[in-house]
Design an enzyme around this catalytic site. Structure first.
Site, PDB file in Angstrom:
ATOM      1  N   ARG A 135     -16.318 -12.458  -6.367  1.00  0.00           N
ATOM      2  CA  ARG A 135     -15.804 -11.430  -5.464  1.00  0.00           C
ATOM      3  C   ARG A 135     -16.574 -11.387  -4.150  1.00  0.00           C
ATOM      4  O   ARG A 135     -16.110 -10.816  -3.177  1.00  0.00           O
ATOM      5  CB  ARG A 135     -15.890 -10.055  -6.136  1.00  0.00           C
ATOM      6  CG  ARG A 135     -15.002  -9.924  -7.365  1.00  0.00           C
ATOM      7  CD  ARG A 135     -15.309  -8.651  -8.100  1.00  0.00           C
ATOM      8  NE  ARG A 135     -15.020  -7.485  -7.290  1.00  0.00           N
ATOM      9  CZ  ARG A 135     -13.868  -6.814  -7.333  1.00  0.00           C
ATOM     10  NH1 ARG A 135     -12.926  -7.200  -8.156  1.00  0.00           N
ATOM     11  NH2 ARG A 135     -13.673  -5.771  -6.580  1.00  0.00           N
ATOM     12  N   GLY A 154     -17.242   1.457  -3.229  1.00  0.00           N
ATOM     13  CA  GLY A 154     -16.483   2.361  -2.358  1.00  0.00           C
ATOM     14  C   GLY A 154     -17.394   2.899  -1.268  1.00  0.00           C
ATOM     15  O   GLY A 154     -18.515   2.419  -1.080  1.00  0.00           O
ATOM     16  N   GLU A 183      -0.892 -20.247   7.260  1.00  0.00           N
ATOM     17  CA  GLU A 183      -1.659 -20.340   6.024  1.00  0.00           C
ATOM     18  C   GLU A 183      -2.553 -21.590   6.027  1.00  0.00           C
ATOM     19  O   GLU A 183      -3.719 -21.524   5.629  1.00  0.00           O
ATOM     20  CB  GLU A 183      -0.705 -20.354   4.822  1.00  0.00           C
ATOM     21  CG  GLU A 183      -1.368 -20.517   3.473  1.00  0.00           C
ATOM     22  CD  GLU A 183      -2.368 -19.409   3.122  1.00  0.00           C
ATOM     23  OE1 GLU A 183      -2.474 -18.436   3.870  1.00  0.00           O
ATOM     24  OE2 GLU A 183      -3.050 -19.563   2.091  1.00  0.00           O
ATOM     25  N   LYS A 204      -6.563 -21.396   5.629  1.00  0.00           N
ATOM     26  CA  LYS A 204      -7.256 -22.102   4.530  1.00  0.00           C
ATOM     27  C   LYS A 204      -8.403 -22.922   5.107  1.00  0.00           C
ATOM     28  O   LYS A 204      -9.518 -22.896   4.607  1.00  0.00           O
ATOM     29  CB  LYS A 204      -6.316 -23.069   3.786  1.00  0.00           C
ATOM     30  CG  LYS A 204      -5.403 -22.537   2.754  1.00  0.00           C
ATOM     31  CD  LYS A 204      -6.021 -22.053   1.475  1.00  0.00           C
ATOM     32  CE  LYS A 204      -6.523 -20.671   1.550  1.00  0.00           C
ATOM     33  NZ  LYS A 204      -5.655 -19.559   1.422  1.00  0.00           N
ATOM     34  N   GLU A 216     -11.323 -20.639   6.783  1.00  0.00           N
ATOM     35  CA  GLU A 216     -12.121 -19.762   5.923  1.00  0.00           C
ATOM     36  C   GLU A 216     -13.092 -20.521   5.037  1.00  0.00           C
ATOM     37  O   GLU A 216     -14.159 -20.024   4.716  1.00  0.00           O
ATOM     38  CB  GLU A 216     -11.239 -18.823   5.099  1.00  0.00           C
ATOM     39  CG  GLU A 216     -10.418 -19.483   4.028  1.00  0.00           C
ATOM     40  CD  GLU A 216      -9.536 -18.496   3.270  1.00  0.00           C
ATOM     41  OE1 GLU A 216      -9.884 -17.322   3.154  1.00  0.00           O
ATOM     42  OE2 GLU A 216      -8.474 -18.935   2.778  1.00  0.00           O
ATOM     43  N   HIS A 242       3.362 -22.372  26.741  1.00  0.00           N
ATOM     44  CA  HIS A 242       3.178 -21.130  27.500  1.00  0.00           C
ATOM     45  C   HIS A 242       1.700 -20.765  27.612  1.00  0.00           C
ATOM     46  O   HIS A 242       1.365 -19.609  27.872  1.00  0.00           O
ATOM     47  CB  HIS A 242       3.989 -20.000  26.855  1.00  0.00           C
ATOM     48  CG  HIS A 242       5.460 -20.285  26.869  1.00  0.00           C
ATOM     49  ND1 HIS A 242       6.209 -20.264  28.019  1.00  0.00           N
ATOM     50  CD2 HIS A 242       6.306 -20.671  25.880  1.00  0.00           C
ATOM     51  CE1 HIS A 242       7.455 -20.597  27.740  1.00  0.00           C
ATOM     52  NE2 HIS A 242       7.534 -20.853  26.445  1.00  0.00           N
ATOM     53  N   LYS A 261     -13.466 -11.536  -2.351  1.00  0.00           N
ATOM     54  CA  LYS A 261     -12.173 -11.807  -2.979  1.00  0.00           C
ATOM     55  C   LYS A 261     -11.234 -10.612  -2.876  1.00  0.00           C
ATOM     56  O   LYS A 261     -10.038 -10.762  -2.674  1.00  0.00           O
ATOM     57  CB  LYS A 261     -12.397 -12.183  -4.447  1.00  0.00           C
ATOM     58  CG  LYS A 261     -11.135 -12.549  -5.194  1.00  0.00           C
ATOM     59  CD  LYS A 261     -10.530 -13.835  -4.662  1.00  0.00           C
ATOM     60  CE  LYS A 261      -9.214 -14.195  -5.324  1.00  0.00           C
ATOM     61  NZ  LYS A 261      -8.476 -15.182  -4.526  1.00  0.00           N
TER      62      LYS A 261
HETATM   63  C1  F6R Z   1      -7.284 -15.982   2.013  1.00  0.00           C
HETATM   64  C2  F6R Z   1      -7.226 -14.825   1.146  1.00  0.00           C
HETATM   65  C3  F6R Z   1      -7.062 -13.484   1.774  1.00  0.00           C
HETATM   66  C4  F6R Z   1      -6.167 -12.582   0.910  1.00  0.00           C
HETATM   67  C5  F6R Z   1      -6.143 -11.162   1.496  1.00  0.00           C
HETATM   68  C6  F6R Z   1      -5.260 -10.242   0.695  1.00  0.00           C
HETATM   69  O1  F6R Z   1      -7.417 -17.159   1.278  1.00  0.00           O
HETATM   70  O2  F6R Z   1      -7.348 -14.920  -0.051  1.00  0.00           O
HETATM   71  O3  F6R Z   1      -6.568 -13.588   3.070  1.00  0.00           O
HETATM   72  O4  F6R Z   1      -4.893 -13.129   0.861  1.00  0.00           O
HETATM   73  O5  F6R Z   1      -7.437 -10.647   1.545  1.00  0.00           O
HETATM   74  O6  F6R Z   1      -5.742 -10.106  -0.613  1.00  0.00           O
HETATM   75  P1  F6R Z   1      -4.814  -9.543  -1.761  1.00  0.00           P
HETATM   76  O7  F6R Z   1      -3.724 -10.554  -1.970  1.00  0.00           O
HETATM   77  O8  F6R Z   1      -5.705  -9.423  -2.956  1.00  0.00           O
HETATM   78  O9  F6R Z   1      -4.272  -8.238  -1.290  1.00  0.00           O
END
Ligand code: F6R
Length: 612
Positions: A27, A103, A484, A488, A491, A507, A607
């Site tokens: 995470r 939180g 996307e 990928k 990141e 443009h 994550k």
């Molecule tokens: C990129 C990635 C993030 C998630 C985003 C939304 O590889 O994993 O951009 O797509 O943080 O996360 P979820 O789908 O868990 O709402």
């Protein structure tokens, strides 16, 4: 983001806590810690900045923390820099109570000031410490831990999932939740809490999801859950279908590669229960026939890759249904005063089902009178629970921070929903409907064909990994796909990368194209392949090196202009992006591998993003 594990049972707690924290490492975190209470009430705490291995090393050099009850935490810093002191668990100044917390406590400064005025000394910069100091303060006054817990919960504002231990109650762990995920696991040797089910899979798959404002008292043999008025609740238990092996690497170098390779199966599992005799059957929407018939506008709201699925959805669903579809960033949606009502459907897409911005968008949509359908991977997650309708992607646990199999399954399910709705609304010819459903059935097989070309993508990555800037261009569905592909790459490899609608380049952005600039040109959407070809020629004539992706049908046309070709099988044009993303995932993966990056845990990323 932060992770919580807790155990109350008949075994030593420490190994269970460390194992659980290890399973939450994916995470993203910057420090870790544990607290254990022995039967005679000795509260022992160890925490440190850095990876869990650092904490393990510290623990190995000392006499082990001993006790059958404990809480653990991985922290992703928000208030206060990552260091040993700011790591959780936090302990009150009397050393009686320990707390782990996910939180943000919004009114922590005001509470902190008032406690300081009462002579309480704080040791960390965190918002969490106010919880534990306040708990000890009320506990001193009320002499009852549950009274103190409720007093604290009435005083704090913000989001929390928390685990609490008190040396005066050595057999008991208390958990509380509001706007941050927390679940309770029921095992043979004791009971658990966790912020994420993957932490528990090795011990139990029977869980209860805590709801907002609930408080649980957990012992080795018993779990009692109370609502905000302290009435005891009878809560449903759920059986998690995920297997523990699904959350392990199984011989792959990285979770990301494993998850890329799992896509044929994940897509099959997502599609097949919803296809019967060539017809799309969305049982989950059985009670929504009237609603579906009255929809005149769709908003797809999500973050990051899930938003990119929404972009694919925008193009594809509009073509299928001939009604306006908007893809919106969840972080913008609720502040943009969206025009919503009963005839609008809001679709929230989220792998984790816990993304705070997506959750807030969901609530805003409901507040404004729209029904919400969510596409979610994690069963029982907050977004799933608050939606009117849920379509689950059956991707299994996704551990790598960079999403792959969740992305493809989200896309497949959104497209299935589009075809289903087009049929309900009578907007799709039967022939077209049959063609798309046939295409859906063939997708897992075709994904396997793309994956069998893995060596090709690995070689391409070893040729291009030294570039410092990469542009992805494409039109229509290929533009959505490029978003996307570019995400990928950036990141996980930290290469600067942008994605542009190919026709937009001239443009402004084309001024950045010079000799040797790497451009990944996507030309898989057949109706616009020739236009994409013109854009490839445009960048090539300014010196760009072009990797072009297209289907086997147009490979020779596009191939004449590219330095490198990614050729994928042809499928129905509305489904083509499902195949198109696979080479982009593999390319990003191998580029990052060549650059020696920490692929499964890219810097600064988490994550599940549970802060705004
Ligand atoms: C990129 C990635 C993030 C998630 C985003 C939304 O590889 O994993 O951009 O797509 O943080 O996360 P979820 O789908 O868990 O709402």
């Amino acid at each position: 983001m932060c992770g919580i594990v807790g155990f109350a049972g008949k075994k030593e707690a420490l190994p269970i806590l460390l194992d659980g924290l290890e399973r939450l490492e994916y995470r993203g975190y910057d420090s870790a810690g544990v607290a254990v209470v022995s039967l005679d009430g000795d509260l022992q705490v160890k925490k440190s900045k850095g990876r869990l291995s650092v904490l393990r090393e510290i623990l190995d050099t000392q006499s082990p923390l001993s006790g059958n009850i404990g809480i653990g935490h991985t922290r992703w810093a928000t208030h206060g820099e990552p260091n040993d002191t700011n790591a959780h668990p936090h302990v009150g100044q009397e050393g009686k109570i320990a707390v782990v917390h996910n939180g943000i406590i919004e009114n922590y400064l005001e509470i902190k000031k008032s406690l300081i005025r009462k002579g309480i000394v704080f040791s960390s910069d965190t918002d969490t410490e106010v919880i534990v100091q306040l708990l000890e303060y009320y506990y001193r006054k009320k002499s009852n831990l549950m009274d103190a817990v409720y007093a604290v919960l009435n005083r704090i504002k913000g989001a929390y999932a928390m685990g609490i231990l008190c040396s005066d109650n050595p057999g008991q762990m208390i958990a509380a939740r509001k706007d941050a995920p927390l679940l309770i696991g029921y095992g043979e040797d004791g009971n658990y809490i966790a912020s994420d089910v993957t932490a528990l899979l090795a011990h139990t798959r029977t869980v209860t999801y805590m709801e907002d404002d609930e408080v649980a008292v957990i012992t080795a043999d018993d779990v009692q859950i109370f609502d905000r008025d302290r009435f005891q609740l009878e809560k449903e238990k759920h059986e998690i279908e995920w297997d523990v092996s699904a959350a392990e690497k199984g011989g792959y170098a990285h979770f990301m590669l494993k998850e890329i390779m799992e896509q044929p199966e994940a897509v099959r599992k997502t599609i097949s229960p919803r296809l019967a005799d060539g017809e799309i059957v969305l049982e989950e929407l059985r009670d929504a026939k009237e609603l579906m018939k009255n929809i005149s506008r769709i908003y797809i709201v999500a973050c990051g890759s899930a938003y990119h699925v929404g972009m694919v959805g925008k193009y594809a669903l509009e073509k299928m249904m001939h009604i306006p579809v908007e893809a919106c960033l969840a972080s913008e949606f609720r502040y943009s005063e969206p025009i919503l009502g009963e005839s609008s459907l809001v679709i929230i897409i989220s792998q984790s089902g816990e993304t705070l911005d997506s959750m807030a968008a969901l609530r805003e949509a409901k507040r404004r009178g729209s029904k919400v359908l969510s596409i979610v991977n994690v069963m029982g997650s907050s977004i799933a629970r608050e939606s009117d309708y849920v379509l689950y992607t059956w991707a299994g646990p996704e551990i790598a921070v960079a999403t792959t199999k969740a992305y493809t399954t989200q896309m497949v399910l959104l497209l299935m929903f589009g075809v289903y709705l087009a049929k309900q609304l009578d907007r799709m010819e039967q022939e077209e409907y049959m063609a798309v459903t046939r295409g859906l059935q063939e997708l897992p097989e075709k994904i396997s064909i793309v994956l069998s070309d893995i060596d090709h993508y690995q070689k391409a990555a070893s040729r291009y990994f030294n570039h410092n800037s990469v542009f992805y261009i494409g039109r229509n569905l290929d533009y959505a796909l490029g978003l996307e592909g570019s995400l990928k790459l950036k990141e996980i490899s930290y290469i600067h990368s942008e994605s542009y609608a190919a026709g937009e380049l001239k443009h402004g952005t084309i001024s950045l194209i010079e000799h040797g600039t790497l451009v990944v040109a996507l030309a898989t959407y057949e109706p616009l392949v020739e236009k994409s070809l013109s854009n490839i020629v445009e960048v090539k004539s300014r010196g760009a090196e072009v990797i072009a992706m297209t289907t086997e049908l147009t490979a020779s046309l596009i191939g004449s202009q590219a330095s490198e070709m990614f050729v994928i099988p042809k499928t129905h044009s509305l489904l083509q992006s499902v195949l198109g993303v696979i080479p982009l995932q593999l390319f990003a993966y191998y580029v990052a591998l060549n650059r020696g990056c920490d692929i499964d845990k890219p810097r600064n990323l988490a994550k599940s993003v549970t802060v705004e």
